[in-house]
Design a protein around this motif. Structure first.
Motif, PDB file in Angstrom:
ATOM      1  N   SER A  23       2.159   1.913  -3.693  1.00  0.00           N
ATOM      2  CA  SER A  23       2.098   3.264  -3.142  1.00  0.00           C
ATOM      3  C   SER A  23       1.444   4.203  -4.147  1.00  0.00           C
ATOM      4  N   VAL A  24       1.010   5.358  -3.652  1.00  0.00           N
ATOM      5  CA  VAL A  24       0.337   6.351  -4.489  1.00  0.00           C
ATOM      6  C   VAL A  24       0.907   7.724  -4.192  1.00  0.00           C
ATOM      7  N   VAL A  25       0.781   8.614  -5.168  1.00  0.00           N
ATOM      8  CA  VAL A  25       1.246   9.993  -5.022  1.00  0.00           C
ATOM      9  C   VAL A  25       0.036  10.903  -4.937  1.00  0.00           C
ATOM     10  N   SER A  26       0.046  11.783  -3.944  1.00  0.00           N
ATOM     11  CA  SER A  26      -1.032  12.763  -3.803  1.00  0.00           C
ATOM     12  C   SER A  26      -0.428  14.146  -3.645  1.00  0.00           C
ATOM     13  N   ALA A  27      -1.245  15.160  -3.866  1.00  0.00           N
ATOM     14  CA  ALA A  27      -0.764  16.541  -3.791  1.00  0.00           C
ATOM     15  C   ALA A  27      -0.935  17.077  -2.381  1.00  0.00           C
ATOM     16  N   GLY A  28       0.042  17.905  -1.949  1.00  0.00           N
ATOM     17  CA  GLY A  28      -0.085  18.620  -0.696  1.00  0.00           C
ATOM     18  C   GLY A  28       0.370  17.848   0.501  1.00  0.00           C
ATOM     19  N   GLY A  29       1.074  18.513   1.426  1.00  0.00           N
ATOM     20  CA  GLY A  29       1.526  17.893   2.659  1.00  0.00           C
ATOM     21  C   GLY A  29       0.877  18.554   3.857  1.00  0.00           C
ATOM     22  N   ASP A  30       0.770  17.812   4.958  1.00  0.00           N
ATOM     23  CA  ASP A  30       0.153  18.369   6.170  1.00  0.00           C
ATOM     24  C   ASP A  30       1.139  18.530   7.316  1.00  0.00           C
ATOM     25  N   GLY A  31       2.416  18.262   7.003  1.00  0.00           N
ATOM     26  CA  GLY A  31       3.432  18.414   8.027  1.00  0.00           C
ATOM     27  C   GLY A  31       3.586  17.230   8.940  1.00  0.00           C
ATOM     28  N   SER A  32       2.772  16.206   8.760  1.00  0.00           N
ATOM     29  CA  SER A  32       2.803  15.063   9.677  1.00  0.00           C
ATOM     30  C   SER A  32       4.067  14.244   9.533  1.00  0.00           C
ATOM     31  N   SER A  33       4.773  14.423   8.425  1.00  0.00           N
ATOM     32  CA  SER A  33       6.004  13.663   8.246  1.00  0.00           C
ATOM     33  C   SER A  33       7.199  14.331   8.900  1.00  0.00           C
ATOM     34  N   LEU A  57       4.160  10.854  -1.073  1.00  0.00           N
ATOM     35  CA  LEU A  57       4.145   9.434  -1.421  1.00  0.00           C
ATOM     36  C   LEU A  57       3.632   8.652  -0.220  1.00  0.00           C
ATOM     37  N   ARG A  58       2.514   7.934  -0.411  1.00  0.00           N
ATOM     38  CA  ARG A  58       1.904   7.165   0.663  1.00  0.00           C
ATOM     39  C   ARG A  58       1.857   5.683   0.301  1.00  0.00           C
ATOM     40  N   ALA A  59       1.932   4.851   1.324  1.00  0.00           N
ATOM     41  CA  ALA A  59       1.797   3.406   1.118  1.00  0.00           C
ATOM     42  C   ALA A  59       0.337   3.083   0.819  1.00  0.00           C
ATOM     43  N   ALA A  60       0.094   2.326  -0.243  1.00  0.00           N
ATOM     44  CA  ALA A  60      -1.264   1.895  -0.595  1.00  0.00           C
ATOM     45  C   ALA A  60      -1.605   0.556   0.040  1.00  0.00           C
ATOM     46  N   CYS A  61      -0.622  -0.109   0.599  1.00  0.00           N
ATOM     47  CA  CYS A  61      -0.794  -1.392   1.275  1.00  0.00           C
ATOM     48  C   CYS A  61       0.413  -1.577   2.189  1.00  0.00           C
ATOM     49  N   ARG A  62       0.470  -2.664   2.873  1.00  0.00           N
ATOM     50  CA  ARG A  62       1.650  -2.907   3.706  1.00  0.00           C
ATOM     51  C   ARG A  62       2.859  -3.142   2.817  1.00  0.00           C
ATOM     52  N   ILE A  63       3.957  -2.470   3.160  1.00  0.00           N
ATOM     53  CA  ILE A  63       5.218  -2.609   2.431  1.00  0.00           C
ATOM     54  C   ILE A  63       6.267  -3.116   3.406  1.00  0.00           C
ATOM     55  N   ILE A 102       2.786   7.850   5.378  1.00  0.00           N
ATOM     56  CA  ILE A 102       3.565   8.726   4.500  1.00  0.00           C
ATOM     57  C   ILE A 102       4.984   8.170   4.395  1.00  0.00           C
ATOM     58  N   ILE A 103       5.419   7.924   3.184  1.00  0.00           N
ATOM     59  CA  ILE A 103       6.784   7.439   2.962  1.00  0.00           C
ATOM     60  C   ILE A 103       7.740   8.622   2.901  1.00  0.00           C
TER      61      ILE A 103
END
Length: 447
Positions: free
Chosen positions: A263-273, A286-292, A44-45
């Motif tokens: 990176s990709v955008v998805s709906a909803g958070g789980d609090g892990s950030s 916003l999540r990394a889709a590959c190594r950044i 998660i970015i």
């Protein structure tokens, strides 16, 4: 962790400088979001809730909100509204079904005047214009109500400042000399002006939307409003920055596009950030889709399903819906062929080489069409030779280069009938792309 950097040229892959966290952003400057730490695939970015939602939103009060938005327009501006209401009542739909029905019908049933439609070349532009009109009405409702159900202000001065700091073309040039603007920017301004004009035609004279239109049109004479050309600028911000459902973000809306996003955008958070806002029902992750790597620009795709299309379709979608020509690595790609020659083009758009695999009319032999032995290790297995399109928006601007036979196919060759038949494959490809685009655009898909 991320940081915003300003590009020093109009090229998004050019040099840039870091921007302090509390800096004031220039809406006509180009910015990007860069990684200040490395990320692995799936990390998660950041998570973020929208600054504002400029559409009928899926909340418990959205039915009431939709009705408020409808009241911004003349009753004659919507088709089948009474019919839909009777149908909903007769079928006994629950509240959630009513929400979706009302939301979709607002966009579908808003009537665009014929004279306005005639100024738009694509169905996708008409669809976008409808979205802009509902965005204007949504903003007018929020600006009128000022406060949410919990008593907190919706459109504070700070929120408006953040909205209008997002990139949008300079309005000062929209009524005068726009010679320094590129065609896509001019088209963005033209569409926003058309939306303001249509708001004026369709809005109820007593509505807050009409008041917003009047303030916009009298901006040069009216010094009481701190945001000049407020409606026109809002529609430009929406046109250039809005996500699905009219969501506009302070940070996420600054992430630039790439046809090969990291990176990709998805709906909803789980609090892990560790972000408290992840407990919100309306949050994007916003999540990394590959190594950044550290210092690498973070990019996403604005294309939806169009991401899997070829170069011409992607470019057309971006110019129509986001008003820019993409210059990402994939669009200007140059990969090394076996003979060390540069083969420009999108490898995902390869087709069987017309020279190596002559067509019978428009059709390929079954062995070539289905390519069953593509992954076979058998050296005697049948192999299909693929040609890479060298990018052009029209069939005439395009050719095909085959690394296997080192041959180039042109759309309009001078020479034999065989060469002309080979060139027809490019024209058939172009016709197929146009049909795919129109079909997807007509369904409102992928934008």
């Amino acid at each position: 962790m991320t940081e915003v950097r300003e590009f020093l040229t109009n090229q998004l892959n050019g040099s840039c400088k870091s921007i302090p966290p509390n800096a004031v952003f220039r809406h006509d400057h180009q910015y990007g979001l860069f990684a200040s730490k490395s990320y692995e695939e799936g990390d998660i970015i950041f998570e973020e809730s929208p600054l504002v939602i400029l559409s009928p939103s899926l909340t418990t009060s959205s039915l009431e909100s939709s009705e408020k938005i409808k009241r911004q327009f003349l009753k004659s501006s919507f088709a089948s509204s009474n019919k839909e209401a009777k149908k909903t009542k007769a079928t006994g739909k629950d509240d959630e079904e009513k929400v979706h029905s009302t939301q979709s019908s607002l966009l579908r049933d808003l009537i665009i005047p014929s004279a306005t439609k005639s100024q738009l070349a694509y169905e996708a532009q008409i669809h976008k214009l409808r979205g802009m009109l509902l965005a204007a009405a949504s903003y007018a409702v929020l600006d009128q109500n000022r406060k949410s159900e919990d008593g907190n202000a919706i459109l504070t001065t700070e929120t408006k400042q953040k909205i209008f700091e997002l990139y949008h073309p300079p309005v000062s040039n929209s009524g005068g000399d726009d010679g320094d603007l590129d065609d896509e920017t001019k088209n963005a301004i033209k569409l926003a002006q058309l939306a303001v004009q249509t708001c004026n035609e369709l809005s109820d004279p007593q509505s807050n939307l009409r008041a917003l239109v009047d303030r916009n049109n009298n901006a040069d004479a009216d010094h009481s409003n701190s945001i000049k050309h407020e409606l026109l600028r809002l529609l430009l911000v929406y046109s250039c920055n809005a996500f699905e459902g009219g969501r506009i973000y302070h940070k996420l809306s600054r992430v630039n596009h790439s046809c090969n996003p990291n990176s990709v955008v998805s709906a909803g958070g789980d609090g892990s950030s560790g972000n408290d806002s992840s407990k919100s029902q309306d949050i994007s992750v916003l999540r990394a889709a590959c190594r950044i790597e550290v210092g690498e620009e973070i990019t996403i795709s604005y294309l939806g399903k169009y991401l899997y299309a070829g170069f011409p379709i992607r470019q057309k979608n971006l110019t129509v819906n986001k008003h820019f020509n993409c210059q990402c690595d994939r669009c200007i790609n140059a990969t090394e062929a076996e003979d060390d020659k540069k083969t420009r083009g999108d490898l995902a758009s390869r087709i069987p080489c017309p020279i190596c695999h002559p067509r019978t009319g428009r059709f390929l032999d079954e062995d070539v069409m289905f390519d069953d032995d593509a992954d076979s290790d058998d050296p005697h297995a049948f192999k299909v030779c693929y040609a890479v399109p060298q990018n052009g928006m029209t069939a005439e601007e395009r050719n095909l280069y085959c690394p296997s036979c080192k041959g180039t196919t042109f759309a309009n060759p001078d020479g034999s009938i065989r060469k002309k038949k080979e060139g027809m494959s490019i024209k058939y490809m172009h016709v197929a792309e146009e049909k795919v685009y129109e079909r997807l655009a007509g369904n409102g898909t992928g934008g």
